[in-house]
Every structure is written in C-alpha cells, then in structure tokens.
Scaffold this active site. Structure first.
Site, PDB file in Angstrom:
ATOM      1  N   ASP A 255      15.840   0.487 -20.190  1.00 46.42           N
ATOM      2  CA  ASP A 255      14.461   0.932 -20.111  1.00 46.42           C
ATOM      3  C   ASP A 255      14.422   2.279 -20.837  1.00 46.42           C
ATOM      4  OD1 ASP A 255      11.959   0.730 -17.478  1.00 46.42           O
ATOM      5  OD2 ASP A 255      11.820   1.373 -19.564  1.00 46.42           O
TER       6      ASP A 255
HETATM    7  C1  GLC Z   1       8.475   2.235 -19.452  1.00 46.05           C
HETATM    8  C2  GLC Z   1       8.544   1.000 -18.607  1.00 46.05           C
HETATM    9  C3  GLC Z   1       8.882  -0.244 -19.387  1.00 46.05           C
HETATM   10  C4  GLC Z   1       8.281  -0.130 -20.781  1.00 46.05           C
HETATM   11  C5  GLC Z   1       9.020   0.976 -21.497  1.00 46.05           C
HETATM   12  C6  GLC Z   1       8.445   1.238 -22.890  1.00 46.05           C
HETATM   13  O1  GLC Z   1       8.982   3.327 -18.781  1.00 46.05           O
HETATM   14  O2  GLC Z   1       9.366   1.047 -17.441  1.00 46.05           O
HETATM   15  O3  GLC Z   1       8.350  -1.370 -18.670  1.00 46.05           O
HETATM   16  O4  GLC Z   1       8.429  -1.365 -21.477  1.00 46.05           O
HETATM   17  O5  GLC Z   1       9.052   2.180 -20.752  1.00 46.05           O
HETATM   18  O6  GLC Z   1       7.162   1.777 -22.777  1.00 46.05           O
END
Ligand code: GLC
Length: 665
Positions: free
Chosen positions: A223
C-alpha cells in the site's frame, strides 16, 4: 520488444525495478521495459495527472455505486458489469491496472472504509470480488486485490496489529482473498497494518499462503507508504514498493552492497515485476473500449437500482402519481454528487452530473413535489436552514421523504466513525417531519451500518440508498415511484446499537486490536447468540411477493444438489435472492449457527416460477481445523437452510455426511 529476464538486468537495475517510479508507475529502466500505470479506485477511476510544475489534477470520471452498494445487489453479474465498465474508463485514460477491489471483511461497523468493502460475510465478499476482477480483466485491464490482510479499522492503520487466531484468519479474513484469487488478479496490495505483530509488507507467511495455497500468480505491491524496511519486505516477497521512496531505496542498495540481501532474493521480486510488465503489455494490445460513457452511466444506474434496499414499507411505497410529496434533507440534491460517497483515495471527481432527486420525482409525479434542504451535515456540526418550511411542507403533503446519511464527512479512509447513529440534527429532522406526517419515508445514504433506534418506529418506510453513485438519484426516483421494483438485500447486519455488536468492549489499544470475537462476525454472532437486530443480513423487501416451495435435495457420493422453486405470486415483476446457509447440527468444534454457502438472484415476472439450483461439494461443509492445519468436514448431521434472509428461513432439509458420502435424512 524482446522480453527480458532478470539475467538481462544488472543488480542496480533490479533494485530500481522493485521500488516503483513516482506515485503511479513501474520503472521502465530507460525504455528497456513496458511502463505500467496504476490508478485508484474501486468506485470509479481516480487518476491523478501530475504536471511538470507540480500541479496535480484528478481526471473527472464516472462515479459508480460504492462496493457496499454493489454487494447489496447480491448479483455477480452486476459485479462483473462494474468491472467491465471501469475497464473502459481505465482504457480511455491509459490506466493499465485499477487498484481495486478491496475485500476486507466488515468486522466493525464503525470502520471508516466499510463503504469500500463488500460484506461481513467472506463468501459473499469473495464471490462478488471474483466477478468484479473477471469483468475488469476480461477487458484487458488489470485488477489489484486489496488490502492483504486483516485490515479492518482505519484507527492507527499504519502501525496497529490485528491479533487474530489461525482458524478465524482462514475462515473469515483470508477467505475472500482465496475466492477472489480464482479470477487470477494480475496484482495484489498488502495492507498497512501488522498481523499478529508482523507488518503485512513483511509477512512471509501471508505471501506464501497467497501464492502457494490460493494460486496468486501476480505481483504484490505495498500500500502507499506501507513499507518500513524495503530489504525485509523484499525478503518476505513484496515485489514492488509504492510510491518510490528515496530513503528506502538508498537503504536497500546499501543493504545489497553489504550483503544483507542476496541477488537471488532481489531476483525473486524483480522477476514478478518483469512478468507483470509483459503481462500488461500483452493485455494492452487487446484493449478496446466496449461501452460509451452514456452506456457506462447506464451501468452505474443499473447497479444502483439493484443495490438499493427497501428495509421497511408500511404501504406508503411505491408513491401514487397524484400524491403530493415533500422532500427534505440535502442528500436529496447535494451540491456535488461525489458527496453521496465516502472519502479518501476512492473518491471520484464527478463533473457535470447533477444529483437531484426532487427534480427527477417531479418528472415522474403529477402531484406537487416540494423540496427544502433544511439541513446538511458538514461533519458533526450541521447548518440548519429554514427547517420550519420543511415541516410545513410535510404537514401539507401526502408523503414526506427525508434524505439523511453520512457522506464523506463522516465515512472516510484514514479514520473511523465515532458513533453508529446519525447526527442529532438529522435524527431530530426525521422525528419532527414524522410528527407532522404519518406517511414519512426515510432515504438513507450511508456506506455502513446506521443505528436507527431513535426514529425507525416513527416512520412508515426506510430505503437504504447506500452510496449509490452518480446515477443513484435516477435509480431512487424509479424505485420510489414504482417504475423499478427494489431487489437489493443487506450485505451487512444493521444492529440495534453499537453495544450489541460483537466488537463492542473488546480489547483494542493504540497498538493491538484483539479479534476476540473469533468467527463471530456479523450474523454469525447475532444468529448464534439470538441477538435482536434492526435488520438482518440478507434482508430486503420488494413490491412483489415470493413464495418458496418444493425443496429437493439430491445427494450423490461427494456432492449435494439443492433445488428450490420460487414463485412471484404478485402482479409486479421483480427479482429475488435466494440464500443457502449450512447449519451444522452437532460438531466437535465450535461453529457459528449458520454460514452462507451460496446464493442465487432470480428475475421473476408477475406469476412466474423458477428454480434456484445449488451444487455443493464437501468444502461447503468444512471448517479450518488447527488440529490438521487444513480444511475438514466432520462426519455428522447438517441442515441445508434456505432463506430470504439470514433470519427469514423458508425451507430446511437434514443430511448426513459419513466418510465423504452424503445421504438425505
Ligand atoms: C491508499 C489506500 C489504497 C490506495 C492507495 C493509493 O492509502 O489505502 O487503497 O489504493 O493508497 O491511493
């Protein structure tokens, strides 16, 4: 372009390859490789264009119903459709992989991101996620299954550890990922949190289970900013860190040079990133937009129609054409329809689409339709304008419709809700209107359970609109006026209050959330302990009536075929979701009172009959045995339970399982 292998790359190139390029791309190593573009999100494309001068602009896109509303359709065809339509949005914007779907289980109704997730039930979540991925990838856009795993709160999500026993992990929190992996997503995303003390980004055991047991053959990303130690994450099997982090990269290079990570360990991750790049390149060649924007908006409308749930109806819906209607509450016509959504990385920029329920009702009704916003929640504080006019309108109309909910102010990534109830101003509004008009309808725009105890007995009808997307007002107008027959059913239990939930009062501090409730998540808890709820899992009313009969159970050696006849006994065409639960009669391990094992949504014209057919194998009766570290279906008695909801049980049958052979009793 010749396909390179790790042997064709220098160590420096491989180290660079596993650390992404900027926020949204894999590195192309100076044009040597295809460069893969990824973007959010599960509810609609959220693509950031980053300009030379540093400006960041999100491209406008279609806002589909939230995943929670999609789950309320109980229709895998809808999930597939959503994937297909999202793929077209991605293709038009040169996005190779959509960072979706999220399949985390809705363990705590206060979780800020519940609107992005499917259900409290792993089978429903996994089955719909699998169809969503199939839809996306059938149009040659990659999916990204997230957030792996046991990520069920936003509170301190970057550090907190989910403390979960093995059996609960397998049967509840890993199961949606296991089912969704059958669709072969090209990628997956690890969560921020720790699981039993180990960061998800460094979770060797978790990555092994996903790859070796669930058959995941894609690339695993972090993430965003979830990696604390790129070397430890690489050793565990995290293929690529997002976004690029200079300090992490420098430390990885330093560790490599110092021999703290071997080239073989780097190669394992680099090879999967290479494979992803070439897999995407091949998909790119086959891409073709299949639906126009108008057709995709029509998909959003169909999903909204099928995901709206009629919770309560004491003869007030559908509206009669000549009735006078008073609409209040700013959710009916928010300034931006993206406000009828949750907040955070899934939020879509919706330009030009108007969300105006009163206007759409005026097109459908002959009676006068009045509208007074009266209130709007901007977080906890609400600004009340001219409520008295809304009350007078209600008193002078045949039906009053109050539009309430949470929206991005109260449901968002990065934080959890403080309470299950609506803001007091909204509760008071409902009560004041209901005092003046006995035929009051509440329309609820929310992404997760709401405690309706203060007002639900005072109103004649409750419609769960959910976060229904840009076409939600059209769908609502058609359902309220009877042009469309509601067919949604709840994908999560609506408890009477937070204190009744299985997570109330159990251990949680800044570092650890103890999943003491184990398997008792959602209806598994309420039904096992006989706890009253406001509206049960799987509940949803219709304007039609459905009769279930002729349950037939055919047992062969290791399969059970279940057939049930459903008749639409009304004069209204409709759709009905038949749910099949398994209830172990006597077992030598604890098992919840029932577990959903299959479902089937039937479209039935007035007077029409159709059969729902389910084919179950032994795994439908199995539990995860920590005695054998595997799935096991014990010999013994089981009930096949056919329900219109988890508490509206229509038919049952008893079967015996003995040494792999099923017999009907
Ligand atoms: C965020 C989210 C994830 C998302 C990523 C990119 O923190 O947890 O679901 O796809 O970052 O924005």
């Amino acid at each position: 372009m010749k396909q390179l292998t790790v042997k064709d790359l220098s160590a420096e190139e491989k180290l660079r390859l596993i650390c992404s390029d900027g926020r949204w791309h894999t590195p192309d190593l100076g044009g040597k490789l295809p460069r893969v573009a990824v973007s959010d999100g599960p509810i609609g494309l959220r693509k950031e264009n980053i300009y030379e001068d540093g400006r960041v602009e999100t491209v406008p896109a279609i806002s589909y119903p939230a995943v929670q509303s999609l789950a309320n359709t109980w229709n895998a065809e809808c999930a597939r459709l959503m994937g297909e339509a999202l793929a077209d949005d991605c293709i038009e914007n040169d996005v190779d992989i959509l960072l979706a779907p999220g399949v985390n289980i809705k363990r705590d109704p206060l979780n800020g991101r519940n609107f992005e997730y499917f259900s409290e039930d792993p089978y429903l979540a996994g089955t719909l996620a699998k169809a969503y991925i199939e839809g996306l990838q059938s149009h040659n856009v990659g999916a990204c299954l997230k957030h792996y795993y046991a990520n069920n709160l936003e509170y301190n999500r970057l550090e907190q550890s989910s403390e979960v026993d093995e059996r609960t992990l397998r049967e509840i929190y890993l199961k949606p990922f296991e089912i969704a992996c059958e669709a072969k997503p090209v990628s997956a995303m690890c969560a921020y949190n720790r699981i039993n003390g180990v960061y998800a980004s460094e979770n060797t055991k978790g990555f092994r289970i996903l790859r070796e047991e669930f058959g995941f053959d894609g690339a695993m990303y972090s993430d965003w900013e979830a990696v604390r130690d790129r070397t430890a994450a690489c050793k565990a099997g995290l293929d690529i860190e997002f976004p690029f982090n200079q300090a992490n990269y420098d430390k990885l290079v330093e560790d490599f040079k110092a021999g703290r990570i071997s080239e073989e360990e780097v190669d394992a991750c680099a090879a999967r990133v290479l494979e992803l790049a070439y897999r995407i390149e091949a998909m790119r060649k086959k891409r073709k937009v299949q639906r126009t924007k108008e057709e995709r908006h029509a998909v959003a409308r169909r999903l909204a129609e099928e995901g709206i749930v009629l919770l309560k109806n004491e003869g007030v819906l559908p509206l009669k054409k000549e009735e006078r209607v008073a609409v209040s509450g700013s959710f009916a016509a928010p300034e931006r329809c993206s406000l009828v959504a949750g907040g955070g990385s899934s939020m879509v920029r919706v330009d030009g689409t108007v969300f105006d329920l009163p206007a759409l009702l005026r097109e459908r009704m002959r009676g006068e339709v009045r509208y007074e916003a009266a209130f709007w929640t901007t977080g906890i504080v609400s600004n009340c304008q001219k409520p008295h006019k809304a009350f007078m309108d209600a008193a002078e109309s045949d039906v009053a419709i109050v539009c309430v909910g949470t929206g991005a102010d109260l449901e968002s990534e990065g934080g959890d809700r403080e309470r299950l109830r609506l803001p007091s101003v909204q509760e008071n509004m409902i009560l004041e209107v209901a005092r003046r008009n006995k035929r009051t309808v509440v329309v609820l725009f929310a992404g997760s359970a709401i405690d309706m105890g203060a007002w639900q007995d005072e109103v004649s009808a409750i419609v769960w609109a959910g976060f229904c997307g840009e076409a939600g007002a059209e769908a609502l107008a058609d359902i309220l006026t009877g042009r469309v027959c509601p067919s949604g059913k709840l994908s999560e239990t609506l408890p009477l209050c937070y204190e009744d939930t299985p997570v109330f009062g159990i251990y949680k501090d800044a570092c650890v959330a103890r999943y003491q409730e184990g398997l008792d998540v959602g209806y598994r808890y309420y039904d096992t302990y006989g706890i009253p709820v406001a509206f049960p899992f799987g509940h949803g009313l219709s304007y039609a009536q459905f009769d279930y009969s002729a349950l037939k159970v055919k047992c062969s050696k290791n399969t059970v075929q279940v057939r049930v006849l459903v008749e639409n006994t009304s004069k209204t065409d409709g759709k009905e979701t038949v749910q099949l639960y398994i209830r172990p009669v006597q077992t030598f391990v604890y098992r919840p009172e029932k577990e959903l094992k299959d479902f089937c949504k039937l479209a039935l014209k007035a007077g029409e009959k159709k059969e729902a057919v389910f084919d179950l194998g032994e795994k439908a009766f199995a539990y995860w045995s920590t005695g054998v570290d595997g799935w096991r279906a014990d010999d013994g008695l089981y009930e096949i339970v056919i329900g219109a909801s988890s508490r509206d049980i229509r038919l049952t049958a008893k079967i015996r399982l003995e040494k792999g052979v099923f017999t009907l009793l």
